[in-house]
Design a protein around this motif. Structure first.
Motif, PDB file in Angstrom:
ATOM      1  N   ILE A   1      -9.893  -0.618  -3.575  1.00 28.00           N
ATOM      2  CA  ILE A   1      -8.573  -1.232  -3.494  1.00 28.00           C
ATOM      3  C   ILE A   1      -8.770  -2.682  -3.089  1.00 28.00           C
TER       4      ILE A   1
ATOM      5  N   LEU B   1       0.681   7.694  -6.005  1.00 31.94           N
ATOM      6  CA  LEU B   1      -0.353   8.733  -6.055  1.00 31.94           C
ATOM      7  C   LEU B   1       0.232  10.107  -5.730  1.00 31.94           C
ATOM      8  N   LYS B   2       1.119  10.170  -4.758  1.00 35.96           N
ATOM      9  CA  LYS B   2       1.766  11.442  -4.396  1.00 35.96           C
ATOM     10  C   LYS B   2       2.542  12.005  -5.587  1.00 35.96           C
TER      11      LYS B   2
ATOM     12  N   LEU C   1       0.832  -1.195   0.000  1.00 38.35           N
ATOM     13  CA  LEU C   1       0.000   0.000   0.000  1.00 38.35           C
ATOM     14  C   LEU C   1       0.874   1.254   0.000  1.00 38.35           C
ATOM     15  N   ASP C   2       2.021   1.204   0.664  1.00 41.70           N
ATOM     16  CA  ASP C   2       2.952   2.338   0.658  1.00 41.70           C
ATOM     17  C   ASP C   2       3.411   2.676  -0.757  1.00 41.70           C
ATOM     18  N   ASP C   3       3.724   1.654  -1.560  1.00 42.13           N
ATOM     19  CA  ASP C   3       4.131   1.889  -2.944  1.00 42.13           C
ATOM     20  C   ASP C   3       3.012   2.582  -3.727  1.00 42.13           C
ATOM     21  N   PHE C   4       1.779   2.153  -3.502  1.00 45.49           N
ATOM     22  CA  PHE C   4       0.627   2.761  -4.173  1.00 45.49           C
ATOM     23  C   PHE C   4       0.454   4.213  -3.736  1.00 45.49           C
ATOM     24  N   GLU C   5       0.519   4.468  -2.437  1.00 48.00           N
ATOM     25  CA  GLU C   5       0.352   5.827  -1.925  1.00 48.00           C
ATOM     26  C   GLU C   5       1.454   6.751  -2.442  1.00 48.00           C
ATOM     27  N   ASN C   6       2.679   6.255  -2.525  1.00 50.19           N
ATOM     28  CA  ASN C   6       3.777   7.065  -3.052  1.00 50.19           C
ATOM     29  C   ASN C   6       3.581   7.366  -4.538  1.00 50.19           C
TER      30      ASN C   6
ATOM     31  N   TRP D   1     -12.744   4.979  -5.319  1.00 48.71           N
ATOM     32  CA  TRP D   1     -11.596   4.082  -5.306  1.00 48.71           C
ATOM     33  C   TRP D   1     -11.990   2.769  -4.644  1.00 48.71           C
TER      34      TRP D   1
END
Length: 75
Positions: free
Chosen positions: A69, A41-42, A34-39, A67
């Motif tokens: 997920i 998006l940023k 999820l961190d990879d996805f959030e980054n 969304w």
């Protein structure tokens, strides 16, 4: 410069056919975390991606974004 969306795998785009509206579009990305996805998006907020965001904005009705997920349980 590439966004961190390049870390995703199994990219697919689906459109509505049976049951969903023909205007229903699913853009699928698979990330390790999820961190990879959030980054990723940023990254889309960076100036180099503004042209893409503005072009895409013409296709979205404000307030209709949703969304979902999902987690892969078998592949």
């Amino acid at each position: 410069k590439l966004s961190r969306f390049n870390k995703s795998t199994g990219n697919r785009v689906y459109v509505g056919f049976v049951g969903d509206s023909a205007a229903h579009i699913v853009d699928e990305y698979v990330f390790e975390s999820l961190d990879d996805f959030e980054n990723a998006l940023k990254d889309m907020g960076k100036p180099e991606f503004q042209k893409h965001s503005q072009a895409l904005a013409q296709c979205i009705i404000p307030g209709t974004q949703k969304w979902n997920i999902y987690r892969i349980v078998m592949s």
